[in-house]
Design a protein around this motif. Sequence first.
Motif, PDB file in Angstrom:
ATOM      1  N   ALA A   1      -2.279   2.333  11.361  1.00 53.98           N
ATOM      2  CA  ALA A   1      -2.715   1.853  10.039  1.00 53.98           C
ATOM      3  C   ALA A   1      -1.519   1.399   9.204  1.00 53.98           C
ATOM      4  O   ALA A   1      -1.568   0.352   8.555  1.00 53.98           O
TER       5      ALA A   1
ATOM      6  N   ALA B   1      -0.749  -2.261   7.637  1.00 50.11           N
ATOM      7  CA  ALA B   1      -0.488  -2.468   6.205  1.00 50.11           C
ATOM      8  C   ALA B   1       0.803  -3.261   6.025  1.00 50.11           C
ATOM      9  O   ALA B   1       0.878  -4.165   5.186  1.00 50.11           O
TER      10      ALA B   1
ATOM     11  N   GLN C   1       0.101  -6.895   6.689  1.00 46.18           N
ATOM     12  CA  GLN C   1      -0.577  -7.528   5.558  1.00 46.18           C
ATOM     13  C   GLN C   1       0.418  -7.848   4.444  1.00 46.18           C
ATOM     14  O   GLN C   1       0.393  -8.929   3.868  1.00 46.18           O
TER      15      GLN C   1
ATOM     16  N   MET D   1       0.963 -11.297   2.314  1.00 47.84           N
ATOM     17  CA  MET D   1       1.178 -11.196   0.870  1.00 47.84           C
ATOM     18  C   MET D   1       2.502 -11.805   0.428  1.00 47.84           C
ATOM     19  O   MET D   1       2.855 -11.721  -0.738  1.00 47.84           O
TER      20      MET D   1
ATOM     21  N   ILE E   1       8.767  -2.528  -7.984  1.00 51.42           N
ATOM     22  CA  ILE E   1       7.543  -2.095  -8.664  1.00 51.42           C
ATOM     23  C   ILE E   1       6.525  -1.579  -7.651  1.00 51.42           C
ATOM     24  O   ILE E   1       5.981  -0.479  -7.789  1.00 51.42           O
ATOM     25  N   ILE E   2       6.297  -2.383  -6.584  1.00 50.00           N
ATOM     26  CA  ILE E   2       5.303  -1.963  -5.594  1.00 50.00           C
ATOM     27  C   ILE E   2       5.839  -0.749  -4.819  1.00 50.00           C
ATOM     28  O   ILE E   2       5.082   0.143  -4.423  1.00 50.00           O
TER      29      ILE E   2
ATOM     30  N   GLY F   1       5.000   2.194  -6.860  1.00 42.92           N
ATOM     31  CA  GLY F   1       3.577   2.490  -6.698  1.00 42.92           C
ATOM     32  C   GLY F   1       3.303   3.241  -5.410  1.00 42.92           C
ATOM     33  O   GLY F   1       2.578   4.240  -5.389  1.00 42.92           O
TER      34      GLY F   1
ATOM     35  N   LEU G   1      -1.311  -4.367  -9.156  1.00 44.01           N
ATOM     36  CA  LEU G   1      -1.549  -3.842  -7.807  1.00 44.01           C
ATOM     37  C   LEU G   1      -0.878  -2.475  -7.628  1.00 44.01           C
ATOM     38  O   LEU G   1      -1.435  -1.590  -6.976  1.00 44.01           O
ATOM     39  N   ALA G   2       0.315  -2.300  -8.241  1.00 38.54           N
ATOM     40  CA  ALA G   2       0.999  -1.008  -8.128  1.00 38.54           C
ATOM     41  C   ALA G   2       0.152   0.098  -8.778  1.00 38.54           C
ATOM     42  O   ALA G   2       0.048   1.204  -8.245  1.00 38.54           O
TER      43      ALA G   2
ATOM     44  N   VAL H   1      -2.654   0.882  -6.462  1.00 34.54           N
ATOM     45  CA  VAL H   1      -2.196   1.747  -5.365  1.00 34.54           C
ATOM     46  C   VAL H   1      -2.346   3.208  -5.788  1.00 34.54           C
ATOM     47  O   VAL H   1      -2.855   4.050  -5.041  1.00 34.54           O
TER      48      VAL H   1
ATOM     49  N   SER I   1      -9.435 -11.719   5.248  1.00 35.07           N
ATOM     50  CA  SER I   1      -8.042 -11.656   4.818  1.00 35.07           C
ATOM     51  C   SER I   1      -7.251 -12.801   5.450  1.00 35.07           C
ATOM     52  O   SER I   1      -6.400 -13.419   4.808  1.00 35.07           O
TER      53      SER I   1
ATOM     54  N   LEU J   1      -3.334 -12.186  -3.126  1.00 38.92           N
ATOM     55  CA  LEU J   1      -2.680 -10.868  -3.176  1.00 38.92           C
ATOM     56  C   LEU J   1      -3.726  -9.769  -3.311  1.00 38.92           C
ATOM     57  O   LEU J   1      -3.691  -8.753  -2.612  1.00 38.92           O
TER      58      LEU J   1
ATOM     59  N   HIS K   1      -5.778  -9.347   0.014  1.00 34.79           N
ATOM     60  CA  HIS K   1      -5.013  -8.675   1.072  1.00 34.79           C
ATOM     61  C   HIS K   1      -4.824  -7.196   0.734  1.00 34.79           C
ATOM     62  O   HIS K   1      -4.874  -6.334   1.616  1.00 34.79           O
ATOM     63  N   PHE K   2      -4.612  -6.917  -0.557  1.00 32.64           N
ATOM     64  CA  PHE K   2      -4.466  -5.527  -0.976  1.00 32.64           C
ATOM     65  C   PHE K   2      -5.731  -4.739  -0.642  1.00 32.64           C
ATOM     66  O   PHE K   2      -5.667  -3.620  -0.118  1.00 32.64           O
TER      67      PHE K   2
ATOM     68  N   ASP L   1      -7.771  -5.377   1.696  1.00 28.67           N
ATOM     69  CA  ASP L   1      -7.817  -5.210   3.145  1.00 28.67           C
ATOM     70  C   ASP L   1      -6.939  -4.036   3.576  1.00 28.67           C
ATOM     71  O   ASP L   1      -7.318  -3.252   4.446  1.00 28.67           O
ATOM     72  N   ILE L   2      -5.760  -3.885   2.929  1.00 30.83           N
ATOM     73  CA  ILE L   2      -4.883  -2.744   3.246  1.00 30.83           C
ATOM     74  C   ILE L   2      -5.611  -1.436   2.924  1.00 30.83           C
ATOM     75  O   ILE L   2      -5.607  -0.493   3.719  1.00 30.83           O
TER      76      ILE L   2
ATOM     77  N   ILE M   1      -8.087  -0.714   5.591  1.00 34.89           N
ATOM     78  CA  ILE M   1      -7.481  -0.218   6.833  1.00 34.89           C
ATOM     79  C   ILE M   1      -7.336   1.301   6.758  1.00 34.89           C
ATOM     80  O   ILE M   1      -7.629   2.020   7.708  1.00 34.89           O
TER      81      ILE M   1
END
Lengths: 121, 200
Positions: free
Chosen positions: A69, A73, A76, A81, A95-96, A99, B28-29, B32, B75, B177, B180-181, B183-184, B187
């Motif tokens: 998995a 990820a 992706q 992305m 930033i990500i 997160g 998106l963060a 998450v 995706s 974005l 796809h997020f 889709d993650i 998963i």
Amino acid sequence: MRKAPEDPTLPGESVEIPLLAPHLSTPHFPARQIAGYVTSLILTGLAFALVAYRLLPLSTLLIVVLVLAFIQAAIQLGVFMHLREGRGTTWHLPIIGLGLFVGLGIVGFSIWIMLFKSGVS
Amino acid sequence: MNNPIGALPAEFENTHEGVKILGFWVFLATDVMLFASLFAVYVVYRSRVALGPTPAQIFRLGPVLAETLILLTSSFTVSLSLYAARTSHLKAAIAWLVVTLVLGATFVSLEIHEFVTDVLAGHTWHQSAFLSSFFTLVGTHGSHVTFGIGWAILLTLELAFRGLTVANRRKLFSFALYWHFLDIVWIFLFSVVYLAGVMT
């Protein structure tokens, strides 16, 4: 038609950290997308087959499925992305990353604390 | 017309659009962290089934595999839509976007079917902590996808009427974005909820 801007014109647009320099490419054929899709299909099929047909002992099965998995990820994020693209410094990476750090911390420590079969559980 | 390798895609050409994309990454963060919290609740409660069913008793892997393949394909198609937009093929970009939203709608209808089947069998989210956390986690993802379909419809109209403006390219990039997020997230739902659920 379009060109990369010669040099950043505004403050904050320069690449301040070499590690966060953007990587840009739009090739003539979406080969990366197709490769990413095929790899994702293979990894999904593999994870499904491992579980559906019990191809591994139970103790390692969960770990292998989780590793598959995380690989998916990463595909992706990296392929679809366009993670390394941006204007100037790619500030969305830290930033990500933050997160994900907080998110994995929440999940990991929740599991960890519940492993102590006392009081809270 | 193709971008030469190394050129800046048009959605980053305008500074303001670039900042909006950075803002979308910030969203998106936070998403998450939202999903991480719901995953944490689920893994803590998944064994607390009270008098209700265990995960292995209600999960059917066949439809879930179909949902996974559909979302994975959508995706891929949204990435082709973005690729078409970057190479300035408006019609291809719209066509792949429509394929994406049709696949997304198929995914949501399969998920609604799964939920309705569970609820009709009496397995509502009132029954156990496992079912509460399961419906909250999977339902939050499903509502994100549903929102994404509405967004894709509006984006399709905007592309059809206004063409590949810089603002529209940035909106398509942000939508890609987002998709796809999701889709993650799926998963991990597929692995942690469904596959791990039937491991007994």
